[in-house]
Motif scaffolding. Structure first.
Motif, PDB file in Angstrom:
ATOM      1  N   THR A   1     -33.441 -12.569  -3.611  1.00 56.75           N
ATOM      2  CA  THR A   1     -33.725 -11.749  -5.009  1.00 56.75           C
ATOM      3  C   THR A   1     -32.743 -10.694  -4.873  1.00 56.75           C
ATOM      4  OG1 THR A   1     -36.080 -12.405  -4.991  1.00 56.75           O
ATOM      5  CG2 THR A   1     -35.370 -10.548  -6.435  1.00 56.75           C
ATOM      6  N   ALA A   2     -31.962 -10.392  -5.951  1.00 55.68           N
ATOM      7  CA  ALA A   2     -30.987  -9.352  -5.937  1.00 55.68           C
ATOM      8  C   ALA A   2     -32.049  -7.883  -6.301  1.00 55.68           C
ATOM      9  CB  ALA A   2     -30.231  -9.512  -7.168  1.00 55.68           C
ATOM     10  N   THR A   3     -31.424  -6.884  -5.620  1.00 53.17           N
ATOM     11  CA  THR A   3     -32.124  -5.479  -5.756  1.00 53.17           C
ATOM     12  C   THR A   3     -30.906  -4.516  -6.471  1.00 53.17           C
ATOM     13  OG1 THR A   3     -31.480  -4.892  -3.844  1.00 53.17           O
ATOM     14  CG2 THR A   3     -33.733  -5.983  -4.116  1.00 53.17           C
ATOM     15  N   PRO A   4     -31.480  -3.464  -7.161  1.00 52.65           N
ATOM     16  CA  PRO A   4     -30.718  -2.869  -7.722  1.00 52.65           C
ATOM     17  C   PRO A   4     -29.914  -1.784  -6.798  1.00 52.65           C
ATOM     18  CG  PRO A   4     -32.697  -2.088  -8.042  1.00 52.65           C
ATOM     19  CD  PRO A   4     -33.034  -3.357  -7.517  1.00 52.65           C
ATOM     20  N   ALA A   5     -28.856  -1.535  -7.123  1.00 48.31           N
ATOM     21  CA  ALA A   5     -27.967  -0.460  -6.008  1.00 48.31           C
ATOM     22  C   ALA A   5     -27.048   0.335  -7.147  1.00 48.31           C
ATOM     23  CB  ALA A   5     -27.038  -1.465  -5.163  1.00 48.31           C
ATOM     24  N   ARG A   6     -27.066   1.564  -6.668  1.00 48.69           N
ATOM     25  CA  ARG A   6     -25.899   2.597  -7.561  1.00 48.69           C
ATOM     26  C   ARG A   6     -24.786   3.080  -6.525  1.00 48.69           C
ATOM     27  NH1 ARG A   6     -28.480   7.852  -9.823  1.00 48.69           N
ATOM     28  NH2 ARG A   6     -27.346   8.801  -8.080  1.00 48.69           N
ATOM     29  N   HIS A   7     -23.482   2.672  -6.662  1.00 51.19           N
ATOM     30  CA  HIS A   7     -22.709   2.832  -5.603  1.00 51.19           C
ATOM     31  C   HIS A   7     -21.528   3.915  -6.255  1.00 51.19           C
ATOM     32  CE1 HIS A   7     -20.005   2.130  -2.484  1.00 51.19           C
ATOM     33  NE2 HIS A   7     -19.288   1.264  -2.878  1.00 51.19           N
TER      34      HIS A   7
ATOM     35  N   ILE B   1     -25.214  -5.083  -5.851  1.00 50.89           N
ATOM     36  CA  ILE B   1     -26.329  -5.437  -5.935  1.00 50.89           C
ATOM     37  C   ILE B   1     -26.879  -5.315  -4.321  1.00 50.89           C
ATOM     38  CG2 ILE B   1     -26.842  -6.822  -7.921  1.00 50.89           C
ATOM     39  CD1 ILE B   1     -26.390  -9.191  -5.978  1.00 50.89           C
ATOM     40  N   GLY B   2     -28.061  -5.382  -3.772  1.00 50.49           N
ATOM     41  CA  GLY B   2     -28.694  -5.549  -2.635  1.00 50.49           C
ATOM     42  C   GLY B   2     -29.535  -6.742  -2.630  1.00 50.49           C
TER      43      GLY B   2
END
Length: 259
Positions: free
Chosen positions: A121-127, A141-142
């Motif tokens: 499952t993809a998780t949110p990330a903010r790079h 994504i994580g």
């Protein structure tokens, strides 16, 4: 169901789940080259990938994003072209062959007799810093990795991200057994000052409190000139928190541990 973790370089590591081999963010080039990451960002690679790693028969690549060379370098791209399945962002799926693009909370089921019930499952990330537009760094994504018979909770891979509300939401949705956290305090000071593009040690402490994993495996904390928190400073921050210190394992590149 035996699961092992072998770090290779930066955020590149091998997960072996009962013989099903997953590689993350392939970075396999030798040290010394200068890379352009887009939007004016340059850096030099200073670390060597772990030697004597079996790179044959990779079943799956989990690619947090394709646009930055410290997560997907030239030899990593060569390996990806030989790998049957890549899970990454929708942008990566448009750019790469045999890649399935995911958005946060979207799940991909993998059918293999080696690992019944395997799903990603993809998780949110903010790079990027909050004040920098997302298009400058691009989508990231994580991942949550789950399978039948998994002990102690899901495996979480943060991807390149700062600490933000998306990590808190991941902690609300999942019981985390092992958290693999991308660190390094990435900064491009000549472009955006001290704005961070990944977590540092203090952020790790916050993520550990939010996610409450049984094990923490740091990755992506050394090997490039745009990583601005040293390994020694990171370890000193962890040293001051007895709970996080007890949970955290720094695994040397090329060493395999059970998780």
């Amino acid at each position: 169901m035996k699961t092992t973790f072998t770090p290779i370089d930066t955020a590149c590591f091998l997960l072996d789940i009962n013989g099903y081999r997953i590689m993350t963010d392939p970075t396999l080039d030798h040290a010394g080259k200068l890379y352009y990451h887009g939007s004016g960002g340059f850096s030099r690679k200073t670390s060597e990938p772990a030697p004597n790693i079996d790179l044959e028969n990779i079943d799956l690549i989990l690619l947090s994003h394709h646009q930055h060379k410290d997560n997907f370098d030239h030899k990593g791209q060569e390996l990806a072209r030989k790998t049957p399945l890549i899970l990454s962002t929708r942008a990566a799926a448009r750019a790469l062959e045999h890649t399935t693009g995911l958005v946060p909370w979207e799940t991909h089921h993998i059918h293999t007799p080696k690992v019944p019930g395997l799903k990603i499952t993809a998780t949110p990330a903010r790079h990027h810093p909050w004040w920098v537009p997302e298009f400058l760094s691009g989508k990231v994504i994580g991942f949550i990795v789950e399978y039948d018979g998994q002990q102690n909770g899901a495996l979480y891979i943060s991807g390149d991200t700062v600490y933000f509300k998306g990590i808190e939401e991941t902690g609300r949705r999942y019981k985390i057994g092992t958290a693999i956290i991308h660190l390094g305090s990435v900064q491009f000071r000549y472009l955006t000052g001290f704005g961070q593009y990944t977590m540092d040690g203090k952020d790790l402490l916050k993520a550990a409190k939010t996610l409450d994993p049984q094990k923490i495996l740091p990755v992506h904390y050394k090997g490039w000139t745009h990583f601005k928190e040293t390994e020694d400073k990171l370890k000193a921050v962890i040293e001051n928190d007895p709970i996080v210190k007890r949970k955290t394992i720094f695994v040397p590149p090329g060493t395999t541990v059970d998780i």
